[in-house]
Design a protein around this motif. Sequence first.
Motif, PDB file in Angstrom:
ATOM      1  N   LEU A   1       0.846  -1.191   0.000  1.00 22.82           N
ATOM      2  CA  LEU A   1       0.000   0.000   0.000  1.00 22.82           C
ATOM      3  C   LEU A   1       0.882   1.241   0.000  1.00 22.82           C
ATOM      4  CD1 LEU A   1      -3.221   0.851   1.760  1.00 22.82           C
ATOM      5  CD2 LEU A   1      -1.273   2.317   2.226  1.00 22.82           C
ATOM      6  N   ILE A   2       0.615   2.169  -0.923  1.00 27.33           N
ATOM      7  CA  ILE A   2       1.368   3.419  -1.003  1.00 27.33           C
ATOM      8  C   ILE A   2       0.383   4.572  -0.959  1.00 27.33           C
ATOM      9  CG2 ILE A   2       2.928   4.827  -2.382  1.00 27.33           C
ATOM     10  CD1 ILE A   2       4.021   2.204  -3.586  1.00 27.33           C
ATOM     11  N   ASP A   3       0.541   5.435   0.049  1.00 25.90           N
ATOM     12  CA  ASP A   3      -0.273   6.639   0.233  1.00 25.90           C
ATOM     13  C   ASP A   3       0.443   7.800  -0.451  1.00 25.90           C
ATOM     14  OD1 ASP A   3      -1.653   8.865   1.239  1.00 25.90           O
ATOM     15  OD2 ASP A   3      -0.861   8.628   3.270  1.00 25.90           O
ATOM     16  N   LEU A   4      -0.196   8.409  -1.444  1.00 21.32           N
ATOM     17  CA  LEU A   4       0.437   9.490  -2.193  1.00 21.32           C
ATOM     18  C   LEU A   4      -0.093  10.866  -1.804  1.00 21.32           C
ATOM     19  CD1 LEU A   4       0.866   8.050  -5.802  1.00 21.32           C
ATOM     20  CD2 LEU A   4       2.583   8.354  -4.012  1.00 21.32           C
ATOM     21  N   ALA A   5      -0.467  11.055  -0.525  1.00 21.06           N
ATOM     22  CA  ALA A   5      -0.808  12.398  -0.065  1.00 21.06           C
ATOM     23  C   ALA A   5       0.423  13.292  -0.155  1.00 21.06           C
ATOM     24  CB  ALA A   5      -1.342  12.360   1.362  1.00 21.06           C
TER      25      ALA A   5
ATOM     26  N   VAL B   1       2.894   5.297   4.445  1.00 19.59           N
ATOM     27  CA  VAL B   1       1.819   6.225   4.809  1.00 19.59           C
ATOM     28  C   VAL B   1       2.417   7.631   4.930  1.00 19.59           C
ATOM     29  CG1 VAL B   1       0.011   6.721   6.489  1.00 19.59           C
ATOM     30  CG2 VAL B   1       0.674   4.352   6.055  1.00 19.59           C
ATOM     31  N   THR B   2       1.964   8.553   4.082  1.00 20.60           N
ATOM     32  CA  THR B   2       2.566   9.888   4.051  1.00 20.60           C
ATOM     33  C   THR B   2       1.752  10.938   4.793  1.00 20.60           C
ATOM     34  OG1 THR B   2       1.494  10.417   1.949  1.00 20.60           O
ATOM     35  CG2 THR B   2       3.704   9.441   1.835  1.00 20.60           C
ATOM     36  N   HIS B   3       0.680  10.532   5.453  1.00 15.29           N
ATOM     37  CA  HIS B   3      -0.086  11.539   6.201  1.00 15.29           C
ATOM     38  C   HIS B   3      -0.840  10.910   7.368  1.00 15.29           C
ATOM     39  CE1 HIS B   3      -3.717   9.993   4.335  1.00 15.29           C
ATOM     40  NE2 HIS B   3      -4.439  10.854   5.023  1.00 15.29           N
ATOM     41  N   LEU B   4      -1.220  11.765   8.309  1.00 21.98           N
ATOM     42  CA  LEU B   4      -2.083  11.390   9.430  1.00 21.98           C
ATOM     43  C   LEU B   4      -3.194  12.420   9.487  1.00 21.98           C
ATOM     44  CD1 LEU B   4      -2.542   9.832  12.204  1.00 21.98           C
ATOM     45  CD2 LEU B   4      -1.446  11.833  13.207  1.00 21.98           C
ATOM     46  N   ASP B   5      -4.423  11.963   9.452  1.00 17.68           N
ATOM     47  CA  ASP B   5      -5.574  12.867   9.490  1.00 17.68           C
ATOM     48  C   ASP B   5      -6.679  12.179  10.275  1.00 17.68           C
ATOM     49  OD1 ASP B   5      -7.757  14.530   9.010  1.00 17.68           O
ATOM     50  OD2 ASP B   5      -7.126  14.971   6.962  1.00 17.68           O
ATOM     51  N   VAL B   6      -7.050  12.740  11.415  1.00 15.45           N
ATOM     52  CA  VAL B   6      -8.054  12.115  12.280  1.00 15.45           C
ATOM     53  C   VAL B   6      -9.475  12.363  11.797  1.00 15.45           C
ATOM     54  CG1 VAL B   6      -6.566  12.143  14.311  1.00 15.45           C
ATOM     55  CG2 VAL B   6      -8.132  14.065  13.887  1.00 15.45           C
TER      56      VAL B   6
ATOM     57  N   ARG C   1      -7.084  18.917  18.626  1.00 19.31           N
ATOM     58  CA  ARG C   1      -5.903  18.465  19.364  1.00 19.31           C
ATOM     59  C   ARG C   1      -4.867  17.787  18.471  1.00 19.31           C
ATOM     60  NH1 ARG C   1      -9.070  15.024  23.012  1.00 19.31           N
ATOM     61  NH2 ARG C   1      -7.334  13.607  22.759  1.00 19.31           N
ATOM     62  N   ARG C   2      -5.338  17.249  17.365  1.00 17.26           N
ATOM     63  CA  ARG C   2      -4.456  16.446  16.501  1.00 17.26           C
ATOM     64  C   ARG C   2      -4.604  16.901  15.049  1.00 17.26           C
ATOM     65  NH1 ARG C   2      -0.021  13.510  17.358  1.00 17.26           N
ATOM     66  NH2 ARG C   2       0.012  11.675  16.085  1.00 17.26           N
ATOM     67  N   PRO C   3      -3.998  18.048  14.684  1.00 15.64           N
ATOM     68  CA  PRO C   3      -4.133  18.532  13.308  1.00 15.64           C
ATOM     69  C   PRO C   3      -3.443  17.590  12.313  1.00 15.64           C
ATOM     70  CG  PRO C   3      -2.539  19.852  14.506  1.00 15.64           C
ATOM     71  CD  PRO C   3      -3.153  18.906  15.501  1.00 15.64           C
ATOM     72  N   ARG C   4      -3.847  17.710  11.072  1.00 19.08           N
ATOM     73  CA  ARG C   4      -3.286  16.890  10.005  1.00 19.08           C
ATOM     74  C   ARG C   4      -1.762  17.068   9.935  1.00 19.08           C
ATOM     75  NH1 ARG C   4      -4.919  14.742   4.856  1.00 19.08           N
ATOM     76  NH2 ARG C   4      -3.198  14.823   3.378  1.00 19.08           N
ATOM     77  N   GLU C   5      -1.074  15.952   9.714  1.00 16.84           N
ATOM     78  CA  GLU C   5       0.372  15.951   9.500  1.00 16.84           C
ATOM     79  C   GLU C   5       0.648  15.189   8.214  1.00 16.84           C
ATOM     80  OE1 GLU C   5       2.393  14.146  12.792  1.00 16.84           O
ATOM     81  OE2 GLU C   5       1.102  15.128  14.256  1.00 16.84           O
ATOM     82  N   GLN C   6       1.650  15.616   7.492  1.00 16.47           N
ATOM     83  CA  GLN C   6       2.070  14.842   6.330  1.00 16.47           C
ATOM     84  C   GLN C   6       3.520  15.145   6.016  1.00 16.47           C
ATOM     85  OE1 GLN C   6      -0.683  16.255   3.209  1.00 16.47           O
ATOM     86  NE2 GLN C   6       1.133  16.712   1.993  1.00 16.47           N
ATOM     87  N   GLY C   7       4.138  14.249   5.284  1.00 14.23           N
ATOM     88  CA  GLY C   7       5.522  14.429   4.888  1.00 14.23           C
ATOM     89  C   GLY C   7       5.936  13.348   3.912  1.00 14.23           C
ATOM     90  N   PRO C   8       6.949  13.619   3.107  1.00 16.57           N
ATOM     91  CA  PRO C   8       7.409  12.628   2.130  1.00 16.57           C
ATOM     92  C   PRO C   8       8.087  11.444   2.812  1.00 16.57           C
ATOM     93  CG  PRO C   8       8.895  14.492   2.188  1.00 16.57           C
ATOM     94  CD  PRO C   8       7.750  14.842   3.091  1.00 16.57           C
ATOM     95  N   VAL C   9       8.102  10.320   2.119  1.00 16.60           N
ATOM     96  CA  VAL C   9       8.791   9.118   2.588  1.00 16.60           C
ATOM     97  C   VAL C   9       9.825   8.733   1.533  1.00 16.60           C
ATOM     98  CG1 VAL C   9       8.550   6.644   3.070  1.00 16.60           C
ATOM     99  CG2 VAL C   9       6.875   8.262   3.982  1.00 16.60           C
ATOM    100  N   ARG C  10      11.014   8.380   2.018  1.00 10.55           N
ATOM    101  CA  ARG C  10      12.062   7.916   1.108  1.00 10.55           C
ATOM    102  C   ARG C  10      12.601   6.590   1.611  1.00 10.55           C
ATOM    103  NH1 ARG C  10      17.549   8.035   0.488  1.00 10.55           N
ATOM    104  NH2 ARG C  10      17.937   9.363   2.295  1.00 10.55           N
ATOM    105  N   ILE C  11      12.632   5.617   0.712  1.00  9.95           N
ATOM    106  CA  ILE C  11      13.224   4.310   0.996  1.00  9.95           C
ATOM    107  C   ILE C  11      14.548   4.280   0.243  1.00  9.95           C
ATOM    108  CG2 ILE C  11      12.908   1.809   0.921  1.00  9.95           C
ATOM    109  CD1 ILE C  11      10.706   3.323   2.517  1.00  9.95           C
TER     110      ILE C  11
END
Length: 197
Positions: free
Chosen positions: A98-102, A120-125, A133-143
């Motif tokens: 599974l690849i999240d492209l947010a 998983v490139t983001h967290l959104d409740v 209390r938990r705003p959206r977070e996201q960021g790139p992932v590099r393998i």
Amino acid sequence: MLLARLRGLLRPWAGPLRRRLGTVRRWRWRLRYLRDGVEGIAAELRSTVRDHAELLAAFGADVGRGVSIHGPLYIVNADGDFSKLRIGDRVHLGTGVLIDLADRVTIEDEATLSMRCSIVTHLDVGPGPLRERRPREQGPVRIGRGAYLGLGATVLHGVTIGEGATVGAHALVDRDVAPGATVLAPRARAAGGGAGG
């Protein structure tokens, strides 16, 4: 046995026929995109037996040579196309990745993501009361180049897995892994006084 023999007899004609059908297949993909957008193409990635790399590249991903992808492949949160995805040369993606492209995902040359790995490139409740209390977070992932992710490993947003690093089966990776390092998930243990405890 009979089917295997029949496949052997048809094999010399299969390659040229597959190439001719490739044109038809690409037109079908374009029509599916016109009808259903990138979600339709993501559905194709979940159902096709082969051609994952070609399908990703046709819709914006940067895909290297000699890539091995065993479907189904799950792509979520693509915004119109797969342009946030870069897969290097000789990368292997196992079944059910599974690849999240947010945000951007880069998988460098010769990396391996075993079956059922998740990027998983983001967290959104969502819209509920936790949002304040938990705003959206996201960021790139590099393998990194030559890294290995074991069965069911999950890499969270903003993480870099260093070159040649190993991530054990079912590990949850929420911070960078240094080049050449190994990180593992805890092993199962018997609970309170039971057998083997």
